[in-house]
Design a protein around this motif. Structure first.
Motif, short mmCIF file in Angstrom:
data_model
loop_
_atom_site.label_atom_id
_atom_site.label_comp_id
_atom_site.label_asym_id
_atom_site.label_seq_id
_atom_site.Cartn_x
_atom_site.Cartn_y
_atom_site.Cartn_z
N SER A 248 71.26 -10.33 -95.98
CA SER A 248 71.21 -9.18 -96.87
C SER A 248 72.10 -8.03 -96.41
CB SER A 248 69.78 -8.70 -97.03
OG SER A 248 69.32 -8.16 -95.81
N HIS A 249 72.54 -8.03 -95.17
CA HIS A 249 73.35 -6.93 -94.65
C HIS A 249 74.66 -7.49 -94.10
CE1 HIS A 249 69.98 -4.21 -95.02
NE2 HIS A 249 69.21 -5.11 -94.42
N PRO A 250 75.80 -7.03 -94.60
CA PRO A 250 77.09 -7.53 -94.12
C PRO A 250 77.31 -7.29 -92.62
CG PRO A 250 77.38 -6.33 -96.16
CD PRO A 250 75.97 -6.14 -95.75
N SER B 193 60.58 -13.24 -96.73
CA SER B 193 61.68 -14.18 -96.91
C SER B 193 62.26 -14.75 -95.62
CB SER B 193 62.79 -13.51 -97.71
OG SER B 193 63.24 -12.37 -97.02
N GLY B 194 61.85 -14.30 -94.49
CA GLY B 194 62.32 -14.86 -93.25
C GLY B 194 63.55 -14.15 -92.70
N LEU B 195 63.84 -14.44 -91.46
CA LEU B 195 64.93 -13.77 -90.75
C LEU B 195 66.29 -14.13 -91.34
CD1 LEU B 195 65.65 -11.96 -88.38
CD2 LEU B 195 65.76 -14.00 -86.96
N GLU C 287 77.85 -8.36 -103.32
CA GLU C 287 76.58 -8.88 -102.82
C GLU C 287 75.62 -7.74 -102.46
OE1 GLU C 287 75.32 -12.00 -102.50
OE2 GLU C 287 77.06 -12.62 -103.66
N LEU C 288 76.18 -6.68 -101.86
CA LEU C 288 75.34 -5.54 -101.48
C LEU C 288 74.78 -4.85 -102.72
CD1 LEU C 288 74.36 -4.09 -98.98
CD2 LEU C 288 76.32 -2.57 -99.16
#
Length: 141
Positions: free
Chosen positions: A83-85, A75-77, A36-37
């Motif tokens: 986006s960050h593990p 894109s919002g909070l 995903e990252l």
């Protein structure tokens, strides 16, 4: 409801098992998180180009901060957290801690008070019934 733990299960053992569980979960989910990252990193140049096309200068030292702010506006909070593990893990821990805190400080005291009130009402009822029986026995004699 209170769950009793065996005497041999100390708090240190529970904490150790929790830490081992967290690290085990991170180890198991690491390939998926890396995938995903890498997808998110592949999407970042497109966003940076769009950001630069808007006429705003992108400096190399502040590039990540600008990109983060732009993503937050765009894109919002929720998408920023996803986006960050590390943010996903922190959000989960904060949510769990909030649930535990709210149960211990808000819900459990009300339930305990209600339980004591019910026990007191039941004891009062038994006392009154016993008293009525004694009065009835004395009047019969």
């Amino acid at each position: 409801m209170y769950i009793r733990r065996p005497r041999s299960l100390t708090r240190a053992k529970i904490i150790f098992a929790t830490i081992v569980g967290i690290f085990g979960g991170v180890y198991i989910w690491k390939p998926l998180l890396r995938e995903e990252l890498s997808k998110k990193k592949a999407e970042q140049p497109e966003i940076a180009i769009e950001f630069a096309e808007e006429g705003k200068s992108v400096k190399s030292s502040l590039w990540h901060q600008h990109l983060l702010i732009y993503n937050m506006k765009r894109s919002g909070l929720f998408n920023i957290i996803n986006s960050h593990p590390a943010l996903i893990l922190a959000t989960g821990l904060l949510f769990t801690g909030g649930m535990i805190f709210s149960y211990r400080k808000l819900i459990r005291p009300v339930l305990v008070e209600q339980k004591y009130r019910e026990a007191q009402d039941y004891a009062e009822y038994l006392f009154n019934e016993e008293f009525k029986q004694k009065v009835a026995n004395k009047s019969d004699s």
